[in-house]
Design a protein around this motif. Sequence first.
Motif, PDB file in Angstrom:
ATOM      1  N   MET A 113       0.875  -1.248  -0.072  1.00  0.00           N
ATOM      2  CA  MET A 113       0.166   0.123   0.111  1.00  0.00           C
ATOM      3  C   MET A 113       0.847   1.197  -0.091  1.00  0.00           C
ATOM      4  SD  MET A 113      -2.611   1.512   2.913  1.00  0.00           S
ATOM      5  CE  MET A 113      -1.233   1.973   3.964  1.00  0.00           C
ATOM      6  N   VAL A 114       1.864   1.334   0.851  1.00  0.00           N
ATOM      7  CA  VAL A 114       2.852   2.490   0.998  1.00  0.00           C
ATOM      8  C   VAL A 114       3.523   2.562  -0.338  1.00  0.00           C
ATOM      9  CG1 VAL A 114       4.856   3.284   2.077  1.00  0.00           C
ATOM     10  CG2 VAL A 114       3.192   2.264   3.479  1.00  0.00           C
ATOM     11  N   ALA A 115       3.811   1.373  -1.106  1.00  0.00           N
ATOM     12  CA  ALA A 115       4.647   1.552  -2.430  1.00  0.00           C
ATOM     13  C   ALA A 115       3.724   2.095  -3.324  1.00  0.00           C
ATOM     14  CB  ALA A 115       5.206   0.135  -2.917  1.00  0.00           C
ATOM     15  N   ALA A 116       2.468   1.660  -3.364  1.00  0.00           N
ATOM     16  CA  ALA A 116       1.546   2.288  -4.269  1.00  0.00           C
ATOM     17  C   ALA A 116       1.520   3.749  -4.371  1.00  0.00           C
ATOM     18  CB  ALA A 116       0.190   1.692  -4.037  1.00  0.00           C
ATOM     19  N   ILE A 117       1.439   4.341  -2.953  1.00  0.00           N
ATOM     20  CA  ILE A 117       1.587   5.691  -3.057  1.00  0.00           C
ATOM     21  C   ILE A 117       2.867   6.321  -3.246  1.00  0.00           C
ATOM     22  CG2 ILE A 117       1.276   7.801  -1.205  1.00  0.00           C
ATOM     23  CD1 ILE A 117      -0.564   5.758   0.424  1.00  0.00           C
ATOM     24  N   LEU A 118       4.000   5.642  -2.911  1.00  0.00           N
ATOM     25  CA  LEU A 118       5.362   6.132  -3.232  1.00  0.00           C
ATOM     26  C   LEU A 118       5.672   6.445  -4.684  1.00  0.00           C
ATOM     27  CD1 LEU A 118       8.250   6.884  -2.704  1.00  0.00           C
ATOM     28  CD2 LEU A 118       8.688   4.512  -2.676  1.00  0.00           C
ATOM     29  N   MET A 119       4.949   5.329  -5.564  1.00  0.00           N
ATOM     30  CA  MET A 119       5.097   5.214  -7.086  1.00  0.00           C
ATOM     31  C   MET A 119       4.369   6.271  -7.802  1.00  0.00           C
ATOM     32  SD  MET A 119       7.875   3.537  -6.829  1.00  0.00           S
ATOM     33  CE  MET A 119       8.222   3.456  -8.791  1.00  0.00           C
ATOM     34  N   ALA A 120       3.219   6.563  -7.035  1.00  0.00           N
ATOM     35  CA  ALA A 120       2.532   7.950  -7.593  1.00  0.00           C
ATOM     36  C   ALA A 120       3.173   9.155  -7.299  1.00  0.00           C
ATOM     37  CB  ALA A 120       0.927   7.702  -7.051  1.00  0.00           C
ATOM     38  N   VAL A 121       3.861   9.139  -6.058  1.00  0.00           N
ATOM     39  CA  VAL A 121       4.186  10.543  -5.663  1.00  0.00           C
ATOM     40  C   VAL A 121       5.675  10.682  -6.235  1.00  0.00           C
ATOM     41  CG1 VAL A 121       5.062  11.798  -3.954  1.00  0.00           C
ATOM     42  CG2 VAL A 121       3.023  10.537  -3.561  1.00  0.00           C
ATOM     43  N   ALA A 122       6.402   9.527  -6.100  1.00  0.00           N
ATOM     44  CA  ALA A 122       7.787   9.763  -6.775  1.00  0.00           C
ATOM     45  C   ALA A 122       8.171   8.610  -7.638  1.00  0.00           C
ATOM     46  CB  ALA A 122       8.902   9.726  -5.819  1.00  0.00           C
ATOM     47  N   PRO A 123       7.668   8.617  -8.866  1.00  0.00           N
ATOM     48  CA  PRO A 123       7.593   7.516  -9.998  1.00  0.00           C
ATOM     49  C   PRO A 123       8.753   7.219 -10.409  1.00  0.00           C
ATOM     50  CG  PRO A 123       6.447   9.461 -11.012  1.00  0.00           C
ATOM     51  CD  PRO A 123       6.757   9.783  -9.536  1.00  0.00           C
ATOM     52  N   GLU A 124       9.792   8.164 -10.315  1.00  0.00           N
ATOM     53  CA  GLU A 124      11.140   8.069 -10.940  1.00  0.00           C
ATOM     54  C   GLU A 124      12.234   7.732  -9.794  1.00  0.00           C
ATOM     55  OE1 GLU A 124      12.142  11.442 -13.174  1.00  0.00           O
ATOM     56  OE2 GLU A 124      10.444  11.090 -14.635  1.00  0.00           O
ATOM     57  N   CYS A 125      11.992   7.565  -8.372  1.00  0.00           N
ATOM     58  CA  CYS A 125      12.808   7.209  -7.317  1.00  0.00           C
ATOM     59  C   CYS A 125      13.177   5.938  -7.319  1.00  0.00           C
ATOM     60  CB  CYS A 125      12.147   7.447  -6.123  1.00  0.00           C
ATOM     61  SG  CYS A 125      10.991   6.326  -5.462  1.00  0.00           S
ATOM     62  N   GLN A 126      14.463   5.595  -6.874  1.00  0.00           N
ATOM     63  CA  GLN A 126      14.937   4.439  -6.432  1.00  0.00           C
ATOM     64  C   GLN A 126      14.479   3.723  -5.302  1.00  0.00           C
ATOM     65  OE1 GLN A 126      17.166   2.541  -8.878  1.00  0.00           O
ATOM     66  NE2 GLN A 126      16.315   4.241 -10.136  1.00  0.00           N
ATOM     67  N   VAL A 127      14.136   2.397  -4.961  1.00  0.00           N
ATOM     68  CA  VAL A 127      13.467   1.756  -3.875  1.00  0.00           C
ATOM     69  C   VAL A 127      14.054   0.754  -3.368  1.00  0.00           C
ATOM     70  CG1 VAL A 127      11.194   0.901  -3.125  1.00  0.00           C
ATOM     71  CG2 VAL A 127      11.259   2.422  -5.017  1.00  0.00           C
ATOM     72  N   LEU A 128      14.149   0.741  -2.051  1.00  0.00           N
ATOM     73  CA  LEU A 128      14.635  -0.329  -1.121  1.00  0.00           C
ATOM     74  C   LEU A 128      13.521  -0.785  -0.247  1.00  0.00           C
ATOM     75  CD1 LEU A 128      17.866   1.566   0.056  1.00  0.00           C
ATOM     76  CD2 LEU A 128      17.983  -0.573  -1.146  1.00  0.00           C
ATOM     77  N   SER A 129      13.459  -2.162  -0.002  1.00  0.00           N
ATOM     78  CA  SER A 129      12.445  -2.627   0.783  1.00  0.00           C
ATOM     79  C   SER A 129      13.128  -3.255   1.910  1.00  0.00           C
ATOM     80  CB  SER A 129      11.801  -4.022  -0.083  1.00  0.00           C
ATOM     81  OG  SER A 129      10.645  -4.221   0.781  1.00  0.00           O
ATOM     82  N   ILE A 130      12.801  -2.707   2.909  1.00  0.00           N
ATOM     83  CA  ILE A 130      13.375  -2.800   4.309  1.00  0.00           C
ATOM     84  C   ILE A 130      12.305  -3.692   5.247  1.00  0.00           C
ATOM     85  CG2 ILE A 130      14.528  -2.133   6.472  1.00  0.00           C
ATOM     86  CD1 ILE A 130      16.176  -2.017   3.865  1.00  0.00           C
ATOM     87  N   LYS A 131      12.516  -5.030   5.626  1.00  0.00           N
ATOM     88  CA  LYS A 131      11.196  -5.791   6.184  1.00  0.00           C
ATOM     89  C   LYS A 131      11.764  -6.299   7.575  1.00  0.00           C
ATOM     90  CE  LYS A 131       8.511  -9.755   5.065  1.00  0.00           C
ATOM     91  NZ  LYS A 131       8.269 -10.863   3.921  1.00  0.00           N
ATOM     92  N   PRO A 132      11.542  -5.275   8.664  1.00  0.00           N
ATOM     93  CA  PRO A 132      11.965  -5.729   9.967  1.00  0.00           C
ATOM     94  C   PRO A 132      11.177  -7.006  10.446  1.00  0.00           C
ATOM     95  CG  PRO A 132      11.740  -3.457   9.802  1.00  0.00           C
ATOM     96  CD  PRO A 132      11.086  -3.920   8.579  1.00  0.00           C
ATOM     97  N   THR A 133       9.689  -7.121   9.940  1.00  0.00           N
ATOM     98  CA  THR A 133       8.902  -7.959  10.769  1.00  0.00           C
ATOM     99  C   THR A 133       9.308  -9.300  10.314  1.00  0.00           C
ATOM    100  OG1 THR A 133       7.254  -6.144  10.357  1.00  0.00           O
ATOM    101  CG2 THR A 133       6.540  -8.537  10.824  1.00  0.00           C
ATOM    102  N   PRO A 134       9.515 -10.275  11.338  1.00  0.00           N
ATOM    103  CA  PRO A 134       9.838 -11.923  10.867  1.00  0.00           C
ATOM    104  C   PRO A 134       8.616 -12.222  10.118  1.00  0.00           C
ATOM    105  CG  PRO A 134      10.483 -11.149  12.939  1.00  0.00           C
ATOM    106  CD  PRO A 134       9.771  -9.834  12.755  1.00  0.00           C
ATOM    107  N   ALA A 135       8.850 -13.149   9.450  1.00  0.00           N
ATOM    108  CA  ALA A 135       7.734 -13.887   8.792  1.00  0.00           C
ATOM    109  C   ALA A 135       6.815 -14.556   9.554  1.00  0.00           C
ATOM    110  CB  ALA A 135       8.403 -14.995   7.910  1.00  0.00           C
ATOM    111  N   GLY A 136       5.439 -14.446   9.543  1.00  0.00           N
ATOM    112  CA  GLY A 136       4.611 -14.981  10.491  1.00  0.00           C
ATOM    113  C   GLY A 136       4.470 -14.295  11.638  1.00  0.00           C
TER     114      GLY A 136
END
Length: 208
Positions: A113-136
């Motif tokens: 959901m956040v990525a959807a907003i980001l790509m609408a706001v800054a469609p030419e930026c470079q993106v890192l996915s940082i996932k602190p939440t352990p699976a499950g």
Amino acid sequence: PGATALSKILGIPTSGAGAFENFNTAQNPFSSPNVKLGSIASESQFLAAGDLDHILETIRVPQAHAITKGAGSVVAIVDSGIDPRWVPISQRLGGWSGDGSDPWVDSSGHGSMVAAILMAVAPECQVLSIKPTPAGSSGMSSMDIIRATNELARLSLALNSLIISNHSWGIWGVKNLVLPCTIVLCRALCLLDHLGHGLFCWAAGDNR
């Protein structure tokens, strides 16, 4: 006693500290059924609400696009992971997860959901996915967040770039962000900001 101690440390009344407010969970920040303040909103729920165009107009994105569309900037989404369909492969700089799982797999839909907003706001930026939440897991721990911050610092040095990081979870995303860890985290963020390694954007209560 805890609230009083925190009030003294912060130097402000606890009524102004935010974390001690009595939130009304009947409030509905996304104008869609079953998405209430304090709940985890998914990508599909957000898009079904039909709010994106209104949000973009409210924050004057069309006017901002006349100046920049984010080219040359690096943005890290610190969240539940990202569905890679939202970010063109040429704009994915990689990512990190606390348990070694794929950061480009979304555990709950919130990061997408956040990525959807980001790509609408800054469609030419470079993106890192940082996932602190352990699976499950349903939430991040204090140490998950501190490890993620350490990884942001490492990536900033490796890329030789300031990283804009988005933290759209506020007090709801962390299940046990205890005060000593909060102090360590705040000091680390201030230092990274001072050294030009990071610009940190935090949730401020959605529709509040």
